[in-house]
Design a protein around this motif. Structure first.
Motif, mmCIF file in Angstrom:
data_model
loop_
_atom_site.group_PDB
_atom_site.id
_atom_site.type_symbol
_atom_site.label_atom_id
_atom_site.label_comp_id
_atom_site.label_asym_id
_atom_site.label_seq_id
_atom_site.Cartn_x
_atom_site.Cartn_y
_atom_site.Cartn_z
ATOM 1 N N ALA A 79 -33.542 -6.082 12.392
ATOM 2 C CA ALA A 79 -32.209 -7.295 11.723
ATOM 3 C C ALA A 79 -31.566 -7.822 13.380
ATOM 4 C CB ALA A 79 -31.882 -5.572 11.700
ATOM 5 N N GLU A 80 -31.763 -7.561 14.532
ATOM 6 C CA GLU A 80 -30.973 -7.903 15.702
ATOM 7 C C GLU A 80 -31.593 -9.718 16.406
ATOM 8 O OE1 GLU A 80 -30.571 -5.657 19.082
ATOM 9 O OE2 GLU A 80 -30.204 -4.180 18.025
ATOM 10 N N VAL A 81 -31.901 -10.383 15.364
ATOM 11 C CA VAL A 81 -31.549 -11.707 15.481
ATOM 12 C C VAL A 81 -29.977 -12.723 15.636
ATOM 13 C CG1 VAL A 81 -33.973 -11.602 14.265
ATOM 14 C CG2 VAL A 81 -31.915 -12.150 12.631
ATOM 15 N N GLU A 82 -28.924 -11.852 16.252
ATOM 16 C CA GLU A 82 -28.107 -13.263 16.162
ATOM 17 C C GLU A 82 -28.016 -13.394 14.866
ATOM 18 O OE1 GLU A 82 -25.804 -12.336 19.166
ATOM 19 O OE2 GLU A 82 -27.664 -12.082 19.758
ATOM 20 N N GLY A 83 -27.782 -13.561 13.912
ATOM 21 C CA GLY A 83 -27.458 -13.617 12.258
ATOM 22 C C GLY A 83 -28.120 -14.825 11.693
ATOM 23 N N TYR A 84 -28.949 -14.756 12.946
ATOM 24 C CA TYR A 84 -30.361 -16.061 11.737
ATOM 25 C C TYR A 84 -30.514 -15.636 10.367
ATOM 26 C CZ TYR A 84 -34.278 -19.282 12.465
ATOM 27 O OH TYR A 84 -34.878 -20.243 11.920
ATOM 28 N N ASP A 85 -29.714 -16.444 10.203
ATOM 29 C CA ASP A 85 -30.618 -16.786 8.431
ATOM 30 C C ASP A 85 -31.314 -17.611 7.835
ATOM 31 O OD1 ASP A 85 -28.502 -18.376 8.128
ATOM 32 O OD2 ASP A 85 -27.461 -17.109 6.829
ATOM 33 N N ASP A 86 -31.655 -19.153 8.810
ATOM 34 C CA ASP A 86 -32.662 -20.017 8.570
ATOM 35 C C ASP A 86 -33.427 -19.778 8.598
ATOM 36 O OD1 ASP A 86 -32.324 -22.774 7.764
ATOM 37 O OD2 ASP A 86 -31.910 -23.784 9.240
ATOM 38 N N ILE A 87 -34.685 -21.292 7.913
ATOM 39 C CA ILE A 87 -36.249 -21.423 7.304
ATOM 40 C C ILE A 87 -36.418 -20.368 8.577
ATOM 41 C CG2 ILE A 87 -36.286 -23.314 7.963
ATOM 42 C CD1 ILE A 87 -37.900 -23.640 5.468
ATOM 43 N N VAL A 88 -37.342 -19.576 8.006
ATOM 44 C CA VAL A 88 -38.289 -18.904 9.028
ATOM 45 C C VAL A 88 -39.937 -19.525 8.306
ATOM 46 C CG1 VAL A 88 -39.962 -16.581 9.904
ATOM 47 C CG2 VAL A 88 -37.356 -17.058 9.530
ATOM 48 N N LEU A 89 -40.866 -20.429 9.347
ATOM 49 C CA LEU A 89 -41.630 -20.640 8.386
ATOM 50 C C LEU A 89 -43.437 -20.262 8.982
ATOM 51 C CD1 LEU A 89 -41.662 -24.261 6.309
ATOM 52 C CD2 LEU A 89 -43.480 -23.575 7.710
ATOM 53 N N MET A 109 -55.768 -23.401 4.390
ATOM 54 C CA MET A 109 -54.984 -22.751 5.201
ATOM 55 C C MET A 109 -53.386 -22.635 4.397
ATOM 56 S SD MET A 109 -55.011 -23.928 8.166
ATOM 57 C CE MET A 109 -56.042 -25.121 9.011
ATOM 58 N N ALA A 110 -52.534 -21.444 4.756
ATOM 59 C CA ALA A 110 -51.782 -21.083 3.701
ATOM 60 C C ALA A 110 -50.603 -21.747 4.667
ATOM 61 C CB ALA A 110 -51.338 -19.556 4.040
ATOM 62 N N HIS A 111 -49.369 -21.760 3.871
ATOM 63 C CA HIS A 111 -47.988 -21.717 4.793
ATOM 64 C C HIS A 111 -47.258 -21.378 4.052
ATOM 65 C CE1 HIS A 111 -50.625 -25.672 5.563
ATOM 66 N NE2 HIS A 111 -50.749 -25.780 4.974
ATOM 67 N N ILE A 112 -46.753 -19.927 4.449
ATOM 68 C CA ILE A 112 -44.917 -19.166 3.843
ATOM 69 C C ILE A 112 -43.852 -19.499 4.736
ATOM 70 C CG2 ILE A 112 -44.708 -16.451 4.431
ATOM 71 C CD1 ILE A 112 -47.807 -16.607 4.310
ATOM 72 N N ALA A 113 -42.678 -19.392 4.214
ATOM 73 C CA ALA A 113 -41.764 -19.264 4.363
ATOM 74 C C ALA A 113 -40.779 -18.852 3.885
ATOM 75 C CB ALA A 113 -40.559 -21.022 4.556
ATOM 76 N N TYR A 114 -39.575 -18.503 4.292
ATOM 77 C CA TYR A 114 -38.294 -17.275 4.222
ATOM 78 C C TYR A 114 -37.480 -17.605 4.285
ATOM 79 C CZ TYR A 114 -39.021 -14.120 8.032
ATOM 80 O OH TYR A 114 -38.974 -13.206 8.683
ATOM 81 N N TYR A 115 -35.888 -17.439 3.574
ATOM 82 C CA TYR A 115 -35.123 -17.523 4.037
ATOM 83 C C TYR A 115 -34.472 -15.866 4.450
ATOM 84 C CZ TYR A 115 -33.373 -22.660 3.970
ATOM 85 O OH TYR A 115 -33.861 -23.700 3.827
ATOM 86 N N PRO A 116 -34.623 -15.396 5.606
ATOM 87 C CA PRO A 116 -34.252 -13.667 6.540
ATOM 88 C C PRO A 116 -32.908 -13.635 5.433
ATOM 89 C CG PRO A 116 -34.483 -14.854 7.456
ATOM 90 C CD PRO A 116 -34.600 -15.962 7.081
ATOM 91 N N THR A 117 -32.592 -11.874 4.794
ATOM 92 C CA THR A 117 -31.116 -11.493 5.068
ATOM 93 C C THR A 117 -30.582 -10.899 5.670
ATOM 94 O OG1 THR A 117 -32.236 -10.408 2.456
ATOM 95 C CG2 THR A 117 -31.159 -12.527 2.160
ATOM 96 N N LYS A 118 -31.719 -9.621 5.496
ATOM 97 C CA LYS A 118 -31.826 -8.008 5.938
ATOM 98 C C LYS A 118 -32.720 -8.286 7.687
ATOM 99 C CE LYS A 118 -35.206 -5.798 3.886
ATOM 100 N NZ LYS A 118 -35.590 -4.339 2.625
ATOM 101 N N GLY A 119 -32.662 -9.372 7.562
ATOM 102 C CA GLY A 119 -33.876 -9.057 8.863
ATOM 103 C C GLY A 119 -35.145 -10.081 8.834
#
Ligand SMILES: Nc1nc2c(ncn2[C@@H]2O[C@H](COP(=O)(O)OP(=O)(O)OP(=O)(O)O)[C@@H](O)[C@H]2O)c(=O)[nH]1
Ligand SMILES: [Zn+2]
Length: 210
Positions: A79-89, A109-119
């Protein structure tokens, strides 16, 4: 949650049933001997004597995903990511799976992205999640939906995008024999239902910059 993911998730999220009627190793090896005879060879010739044992062991690797539960892969959230909530890919995750129709490999190949909320989860966990589902009998569509559904359920992100690109050996080395034909599947949820977000995802997958 996207309707497709919601309707699939009850069947797809838990680890496969560990049913009691699983055959013994001896029964599995006998089945391999039958298939060797079906192929036209002699299971008693020297080069094939240990093959049933090797095949049974290889099956344990090919299909180890039935023993794995996505919950165990995605249960540690940072959860401690300094409020990072942009894309993780994470892109270009290689995988090998087997199609449920012919039990022949498909891989890509698989490609996965999400926008985090709780961490966020450890990056390797996204690759491990691909393994959980690739190491089962699959269709590419099901595997794509399962990966998205698991991330939806355990990370509750603002959105998930999953894209899989694969070559199916059942289309290359047999049947229609179209070697090199690639199948692309995508599953988008939440924020990724927006066309601009899908463009951003695809741009990052293809070029690494948004
Ligand atoms: N949608 C989908 N189809 C797949 C996948 N893997 C294999 N297939 C297809 O599954 C189909 C099975 O078709 P059938 O007609 O039942 O079997 P078949 O006679 O072996 O078909 P051919 O491959 O056309 O020779 C084929 O069209 C395969 O290309 C997958 O991941 N997704
Ligand atoms: Zn197939």
């Amino acid at each position: 949650m996207n309707d497709v993911v919601k309707s699939l998730s009850p069947r797809l999220i838990p680890a496969a049933d560990k049913s009691d009627d699983r055959p013994t190793r001896e029964e599995a090896e006998a089945a391999v001997r039958t298939l060797l005879r079906w192929a036209g060879d002699d299971p008693q010739r020297e080069g094939l004597l240990e093959t049933p044992k090797r095949v049974a062991k290889a099956f344990k690797e090919f299909y180890s995903g039935y023993e794995d539960d996505p919950k165990d892969v995605l249960n540690k959230i940072f959860a401690e990511v300094e409020g990072y909530d942009d894309i993780v890919l994470v892109r270009d995750i290689p995988f090998y799976s087997h199609c449920e129709h012919h039990m022949v490999p498909f891989y890509g190949m698989a490609h996965i992205a999400y926008y985090p909320t709780k961490g966020v989860v450890g990056l390797s966990k996204l690759a491990r999640l691909v393994e959980v589902y690739a190491r089962r009998l699959q269709t590419q569509e099901t595997m794509t939906a399962q990966i998205a559904a698991a991330i939806e359920q355990f990370l509750e992100p603002r959105g998930v995008a999953v894209m899989i690109e694969a070559e199916h050996m059942c289309m290359s080395m047999r049947g229609v024999q179209k070697a090199g034909a690639m199948t692309i599947t995508t599953q988008f949820t939440g924020a990724f239902n927006d066309a601009a977000e899908q463009v951003r995802f695809l741009t990052l997958v293809r070029h690494g910059k948004a």
